[in-house]
Design an enzyme around this catalytic site. Structure first.
Site, PDB file in Angstrom:
ATOM      1  N   ASP A  67       0.803  -1.222   0.000  1.00 24.94           N
ATOM      2  CA  ASP A  67       0.000   0.000   0.000  1.00 24.94           C
ATOM      3  C   ASP A  67       0.841   1.279   0.000  1.00 24.94           C
ATOM      4  OD1 ASP A  67       0.892  -0.530   2.581  1.00 24.94           O
ATOM      5  OD2 ASP A  67      -1.095  -1.075   3.325  1.00 24.94           O
ATOM      6  N   ASN A 136      -7.705  -2.813  14.198  1.00 25.82           N
ATOM      7  CA  ASN A 136      -9.085  -3.146  13.823  1.00 25.82           C
ATOM      8  C   ASN A 136      -9.122  -4.357  12.881  1.00 25.82           C
ATOM      9  OD1 ASN A 136      -8.112  -2.130  11.443  1.00 25.82           O
ATOM     10  ND2 ASN A 136      -9.572  -0.438  11.269  1.00 25.82           N
ATOM     11  N   HIS A 138      -7.280  -4.743  10.094  1.00 25.98           N
ATOM     12  CA  HIS A 138      -6.973  -4.538   8.673  1.00 25.98           C
ATOM     13  C   HIS A 138      -5.681  -5.244   8.273  1.00 25.98           C
ATOM     14  CE1 HIS A 138      -4.865  -0.461   9.693  1.00 25.98           C
ATOM     15  NE2 HIS A 138      -3.930  -1.352   9.453  1.00 25.98           N
ATOM     16  N   GLU A 143      -9.734  -2.074   5.291  1.00 29.46           N
ATOM     17  CA  GLU A 143     -10.377  -1.806   6.571  1.00 29.46           C
ATOM     18  C   GLU A 143     -11.600  -2.718   6.732  1.00 29.46           C
ATOM     19  OE1 GLU A 143      -8.743  -0.137   8.561  1.00 29.46           O
ATOM     20  OE2 GLU A 143      -8.038   1.804   7.800  1.00 29.46           O
TER      21      GLU A 143
HETATM   22  C1  F6R Z   1       1.422  -1.622   6.092  1.00 30.20           C
HETATM   23  C2  F6R Z   1       0.091  -2.196   6.179  1.00 30.20           C
HETATM   24  C3  F6R Z   1      -0.694  -2.203   7.440  1.00 30.20           C
HETATM   25  C4  F6R Z   1       0.122  -2.454   8.696  1.00 30.20           C
HETATM   26  C5  F6R Z   1      -0.755  -2.361   9.935  1.00 30.20           C
HETATM   27  C6  F6R Z   1       0.033  -2.570  11.206  1.00 30.20           C
HETATM   28  O1  F6R Z   1       1.933  -1.760   4.790  1.00 30.20           O
HETATM   29  O2  F6R Z   1      -0.370  -2.656   5.201  1.00 30.20           O
HETATM   30  O3  F6R Z   1      -1.694  -3.183   7.344  1.00 30.20           O
HETATM   31  O4  F6R Z   1       0.731  -3.706   8.608  1.00 30.20           O
HETATM   32  O5  F6R Z   1      -1.357  -1.107   9.984  1.00 30.20           O
HETATM   33  O6  F6R Z   1       0.896  -1.499  11.381  1.00 30.20           O
HETATM   34  P1  F6R Z   1       2.018  -1.519  12.513  1.00 30.20           P
HETATM   35  O7  F6R Z   1       3.000  -2.554  12.111  1.00 30.20           O
HETATM   36  O8  F6R Z   1       2.621  -0.128  12.461  1.00 30.20           O
HETATM   37  O9  F6R Z   1       1.345  -1.832  13.793  1.00 30.20           O
END
Ligand code: F6R
Length: 244
Positions: A67, A136, A138, A143
């Site tokens: 992403d 959450n 994702h 989401e």
């Molecule tokens: C990042 C992504 C997100 C993160 C998620 C957890 O490329 O796709 O799904 O993996 O938001 O983020 P952290 O590791 O910062 O807790």
């Protein structure tokens, strides 16, 4: 699902790096799906160390990131492009031509998303997809409510996602939209490695791995994939044990 629990973040990160290195040893031109965020930072640091010691070679590998924020230019310090170069690519022998990160800028984001899907296909599909998980549930920036057959597209970010990411990265502002691979795109990967650390992930990890498979918990989609390895530190696994 193969769930492995490690004593701490460092051990978890080492094990994750080893899985990536083994993948590249078995198939040097592997297509890696890569994640950003705080979770895989330790894994990338370990891969850099392994590269310096001659234990891993990225020269033939391909990568596709999950992403990118909409509206951030590739050189914006908040962009995932900058994150990836800072944490991995510039320290190892990845061929820049084989590195792919969705672009969050351009007049035709929908067209760019389609082309991103086509590029993954042309590279032969993703061999190993690395994932983190949002509080959450994702995965990527899919989401809650994201269809399990969704493809790379522009998505709206949950308020919580934006505020958590602002806090973590100390950014004063962040876009509220992103380009993200879809859950369908992720599920087509041959193998998936989900990483989670910290007690703040414990509840959602338990829901995703042991709860019902539902669009409201995007990571629960992983339960329907045949080859998922989950690497957790002890705090992230702490709600799992009681439900097992
Ligand atoms: C990042 C992504 C997100 C993160 C998620 C957890 O490329 O796709 O799904 O993996 O938001 O983020 P952290 O590791 O910062 O807790």
């Amino acid at each position: 699902m193969d769930i492995r629990v490690y004593g701490d973040y460092r051990e978890m990160s080492r094990a994750a790096a080893q899985i990536v290195a083994d993948q590249l040893r078995a198939k040097p031109d592997s297509v890696l799906g890569l994640a950003t965020g705080s979770t895989p930072e330790g894994m990338y640091a370990e891969l850099v160390r392994m590269y310096r010691e001659g234990q891993v070679d990225f020269s033939q590998a391909h990568s596709f990131n999950l992403d990118e924020y909409v509206g951030l230019s590739p050189d914006d310090p908040r962009s995932y492009n900058v994150y990836m170069w800072k944490n991995l690519f510039r320290h190892v022998n990845f061929d820049p031509k084989r590195v792919h990160i969705p672009s969050g800028v351009g007049d035709d984001l929908a067209g760019q998303c389609l082309r991103y899907e086509r590029m993954i296909e042309e590279a032969g599909g993703i061999d190993l997809q690395v994932l983190g998980i949002g509080r959450n549930g994702h995965i990527g920036f899919n989401e809650p409510g994201s269809p399990f057959d969704s493809r790379t597209r522009v998505v709206d970010l949950a308020e919580q996602t934006v505020s958590v990411n602002m806090e973590k990265t100390e950014a004063i502002s962040l876009p509220t939209q992103a380009v993200s691979m879809g859950i369908g795109t992720i599920l087509e990967s041959r193998r998936i490695m989900l990483l989670a650390n910290g007690v703040e992930k414990a509840e959602i990890v338990a829901k995703a791995l042991r709860g019902p498979v539902t669009w409201m918990v995007p990571a629960s989609a992983l339960q329907v994939h045949g080859d998922v390895v989950v690497l957790l530190d002890k705090p992230a696994a702490s709600r799992l044990e009681t439900r097992m």
